[in-house]
Design a protein around this motif. Sequence first.
Motif, PDB file in Angstrom:
ATOM      1  N   LEU A 177      -0.467  19.122  -8.695  1.00  0.00           N
ATOM      2  CA  LEU A 177      -0.109  18.784  -6.335  1.00  0.00           C
ATOM      3  C   LEU A 177      -1.462  18.686  -6.151  1.00  0.00           C
ATOM      4  O   LEU A 177      -1.718  18.152  -4.962  1.00  0.00           O
ATOM      5  N   MET A 178      -2.706  18.988  -6.719  1.00  0.00           N
ATOM      6  CA  MET A 178      -3.809  18.806  -6.579  1.00  0.00           C
ATOM      7  C   MET A 178      -3.612  17.117  -6.477  1.00  0.00           C
ATOM      8  O   MET A 178      -4.988  17.021  -4.882  1.00  0.00           O
ATOM      9  N   LEU A 179      -3.554  16.462  -7.211  1.00  0.00           N
ATOM     10  CA  LEU A 179      -3.743  15.025  -6.582  1.00  0.00           C
ATOM     11  C   LEU A 179      -3.142  14.708  -5.826  1.00  0.00           C
ATOM     12  O   LEU A 179      -2.862  13.877  -5.136  1.00  0.00           O
ATOM     13  N   ALA A 180      -1.996  14.942  -5.307  1.00  0.00           N
ATOM     14  CA  ALA A 180      -0.944  14.940  -4.725  1.00  0.00           C
ATOM     15  C   ALA A 180      -1.323  15.370  -2.803  1.00  0.00           C
ATOM     16  O   ALA A 180      -0.729  14.299  -2.254  1.00  0.00           O
ATOM     17  N   LEU A 181      -2.310  15.566  -2.731  1.00  0.00           N
ATOM     18  CA  LEU A 181      -2.980  15.669  -1.889  1.00  0.00           C
ATOM     19  C   LEU A 181      -3.511  14.906  -0.893  1.00  0.00           C
ATOM     20  O   LEU A 181      -3.959  14.723  -0.088  1.00  0.00           O
ATOM     21  N   PHE A 182      -4.100  14.539  -1.845  1.00  0.00           N
ATOM     22  CA  PHE A 182      -4.438  13.172  -1.705  1.00  0.00           C
ATOM     23  C   PHE A 182      -3.669  11.502  -1.638  1.00  0.00           C
ATOM     24  O   PHE A 182      -3.918  11.029  -0.646  1.00  0.00           O
ATOM     25  N   PHE A 183      -2.828  11.698  -2.869  1.00  0.00           N
ATOM     26  CA  PHE A 183      -2.169  10.382  -2.527  1.00  0.00           C
ATOM     27  C   PHE A 183      -0.469  10.757  -1.836  1.00  0.00           C
ATOM     28  O   PHE A 183      -0.150   9.179  -1.335  1.00  0.00           O
ATOM     29  N   ALA A 184       0.134  11.630  -1.276  1.00  0.00           N
ATOM     30  CA  ALA A 184       0.749  11.242  -0.235  1.00  0.00           C
ATOM     31  C   ALA A 184       0.315  10.993   1.112  1.00  0.00           C
ATOM     32  O   ALA A 184       0.800  10.667   1.851  1.00  0.00           O
ATOM     33  N   LEU A 214       2.172   8.453   2.612  1.00  0.00           N
ATOM     34  CA  LEU A 214       3.179   7.903   4.521  1.00  0.00           C
ATOM     35  C   LEU A 214       2.174   6.993   5.241  1.00  0.00           C
ATOM     36  O   LEU A 214       2.859   7.006   6.638  1.00  0.00           O
ATOM     37  N   LEU A 215       0.999   7.220   5.051  1.00  0.00           N
ATOM     38  CA  LEU A 215       0.492   6.405   6.600  1.00  0.00           C
ATOM     39  C   LEU A 215      -0.248   4.776   5.814  1.00  0.00           C
ATOM     40  O   LEU A 215      -0.928   4.249   7.014  1.00  0.00           O
ATOM     41  N   GLN A 216       0.404   4.716   5.419  1.00  0.00           N
ATOM     42  CA  GLN A 216      -0.086   3.395   4.702  1.00  0.00           C
ATOM     43  C   GLN A 216       0.734   1.978   6.050  1.00  0.00           C
ATOM     44  O   GLN A 216       0.601   1.127   6.685  1.00  0.00           O
ATOM     45  N   TYR A 217       1.839   2.490   5.884  1.00  0.00           N
ATOM     46  CA  TYR A 217       2.863   1.229   6.436  1.00  0.00           C
ATOM     47  C   TYR A 217       2.129   1.576   8.237  1.00  0.00           C
ATOM     48  O   TYR A 217       2.400  -0.095   8.878  1.00  0.00           O
ATOM     49  N   PRO A 218       2.138   2.729   8.715  1.00  0.00           N
ATOM     50  CA  PRO A 218       1.592   2.099  10.643  1.00  0.00           C
ATOM     51  C   PRO A 218       0.305   1.460  10.191  1.00  0.00           C
ATOM     52  O   PRO A 218      -0.356   1.779  11.204  1.00  0.00           O
ATOM     53  N   MET A 219      -0.401   2.168   9.624  1.00  0.00           N
ATOM     54  CA  MET A 219      -1.996   1.636   9.448  1.00  0.00           C
ATOM     55  C   MET A 219      -2.258   0.566   8.915  1.00  0.00           C
ATOM     56  O   MET A 219      -2.847  -0.094   9.265  1.00  0.00           O
ATOM     57  N   GLY A 231       0.630  -1.063  -0.081  1.00  0.00           N
ATOM     58  CA  GLY A 231      -0.025  -0.094   0.058  1.00  0.00           C
ATOM     59  C   GLY A 231       0.988   1.318   0.137  1.00  0.00           C
ATOM     60  O   GLY A 231       0.288   2.339  -1.143  1.00  0.00           O
ATOM     61  N   ALA A 232       1.724   1.024   0.899  1.00  0.00           N
ATOM     62  CA  ALA A 232       2.861   2.006   0.675  1.00  0.00           C
ATOM     63  C   ALA A 232       3.550   2.610  -0.845  1.00  0.00           C
ATOM     64  O   ALA A 232       3.528   3.824  -1.146  1.00  0.00           O
ATOM     65  N   ALA A 233       3.947   1.242  -1.052  1.00  0.00           N
ATOM     66  CA  ALA A 233       4.498   1.371  -2.545  1.00  0.00           C
ATOM     67  C   ALA A 233       3.507   1.993  -4.211  1.00  0.00           C
ATOM     68  O   ALA A 233       3.874   3.332  -4.033  1.00  0.00           O
ATOM     69  N   GLY A 239      -8.417   6.471   3.399  1.00  0.00           N
ATOM     70  CA  GLY A 239      -8.068   5.835   2.154  1.00  0.00           C
ATOM     71  C   GLY A 239      -6.328   4.848   2.381  1.00  0.00           C
ATOM     72  O   GLY A 239      -6.479   3.890   2.745  1.00  0.00           O
ATOM     73  N   ALA A 240      -6.027   5.312   3.087  1.00  0.00           N
ATOM     74  CA  ALA A 240      -4.984   5.287   3.849  1.00  0.00           C
ATOM     75  C   ALA A 240      -5.298   3.898   5.075  1.00  0.00           C
ATOM     76  O   ALA A 240      -4.654   2.807   5.342  1.00  0.00           O
ATOM     77  N   LEU A 241      -6.613   4.937   5.911  1.00  0.00           N
ATOM     78  CA  LEU A 241      -6.600   3.673   6.951  1.00  0.00           C
ATOM     79  C   LEU A 241      -7.626   2.756   6.421  1.00  0.00           C
ATOM     80  O   LEU A 241      -7.266   1.380   6.680  1.00  0.00           O
ATOM     81  N   MET A 242      -8.250   2.898   5.442  1.00  0.00           N
ATOM     82  CA  MET A 242      -8.917   1.132   4.797  1.00  0.00           C
ATOM     83  C   MET A 242      -7.462   0.325   4.391  1.00  0.00           C
ATOM     84  O   MET A 242      -8.326  -0.506   3.962  1.00  0.00           O
ATOM     85  N   SER A 243      -7.152   0.383   2.965  1.00  0.00           N
ATOM     86  CA  SER A 243      -6.269   0.010   2.348  1.00  0.00           C
ATOM     87  C   SER A 243      -5.294  -0.881   2.611  1.00  0.00           C
ATOM     88  O   SER A 243      -5.780  -2.273   2.265  1.00  0.00           O
ATOM     89  N   PRO A 244      -5.079  -1.273   3.483  1.00  0.00           N
ATOM     90  CA  PRO A 244      -4.196  -2.386   4.222  1.00  0.00           C
ATOM     91  C   PRO A 244      -4.785  -3.160   4.621  1.00  0.00           C
ATOM     92  O   PRO A 244      -4.686  -4.299   4.446  1.00  0.00           O
ATOM     93  N   ALA A 245      -5.822  -2.976   5.433  1.00  0.00           N
ATOM     94  CA  ALA A 245      -6.456  -4.157   6.241  1.00  0.00           C
ATOM     95  C   ALA A 245      -6.990  -4.750   4.978  1.00  0.00           C
ATOM     96  O   ALA A 245      -7.515  -5.731   4.876  1.00  0.00           O
TER      97      ALA A 245
END
Length: 396
Positions: A247-254, A258-263, A141-143, A310-316
């Motif tokens: 840059l607007m799209l990056a506001l979502f993807f960043a 960054l939060l994928q691994y801890p989540m 997910g982080a990748a 999205g980072a909260l949901m994706s890895p789970a």
Amino acid sequence: MTDSRDRAWLAAMVFAVLLAQVLLYPGVDRLVGALGATTDLDASMWFLAAEFAAFVAFAGLWGAASDRAGRRTPFIAAGALGGSVGYLALALVPGFTALSFEGVLVVRAAQGAATIGAFSLAMTMLMDLEGGHGRNMAAAGAAIGGGTALGAPLGGQLYEVGPFVPLYLASALLALVAVLALAVDDRASAGDRDSLARAVANLRGTPTLAVPYAFGFLDRLTAGFFALVGTLYFRSAFELGPGATGLMLALFFAPFALLQYPMGILSDRVGRTAPIVAGSACYGLVVIGVGRAPTVTLAGVGMLAVGVLGALMSPATMALVSDLADERERGVAMAGFNVFGSLGFLAGVVVGGGVASAYGYPEAFLVAGGLEILVAAATLPVFLRLDIGRTATFAE
């Protein structure tokens, strides 16, 4: 140590595939124009849809072939090399042939058919590693998030140089993936050599996989929606160029990256239910809010919120596939997840683009967010009945 090294290499491969893919999004209307299209929204929609239709058609074939052969790396290398050639062919088409835009879509579909092999099987190899499904899927997910986070702003800047520059870099990235695949230990189980019929039969015997597949569909639906409708919405509503749109799209993807691994580690500790339920409860509402934002600042804040959820949901969600699938059918199981994800992306592009073209951008955001809420609500009771608290992941 070997697992950690291979986890890093595999994550780098997933990162490169997603980076190549997202490089094309911020200025996709310029790209299709340079490739011979005569419209912006409709042509962009079909250009993105052609790749993901190929993902849907071929992801299962790659996974089944890998499971049957008991090998992953040769298939990853072949898929990545084919994807590299496909991206390069798209860049060279205008200079060497008078290919129609319909012909361009055929080349695009062939590129997608090859690329999905590298992407899906690299994720499957992460499933093959020890160390906790949440950790391994968090690396994936982080990748994914990192590739998309960097791809959006980088692609926007490359479009400022020329419409085909992102294609050349995408081709080089897929060639690199083909090389990296040869440096990873192949851990496909010997059990994967069972017949294709048995693998499919065993997968059908695990109907609970429909739950993470449904949530994967929803996650990628909004990603496809933002790749097309979000891109053109930001450019028309706020008069942004490709660079600023990236840059607007990056506001979502960043934050998503960054939060994928801890989540993911969190989901190993607390289970899959809470992260998926908490994320899906708010995700659709925030998507609707982005389409109603009166200023670019508020829209940017909404994109940030979508990335966090999205980072909260994706890895789970991806880890749930690992929890439920038999280890001998992981290739097919992850391919199924990617098929549903690709269908979601395809739905986000086609449905979102169709609604935006017919009714306008705010209505398209309402449909995308509303679908997220409705499907999540419909599948949530089934999800809550799943007996996933006894899986090996939570016993570690």
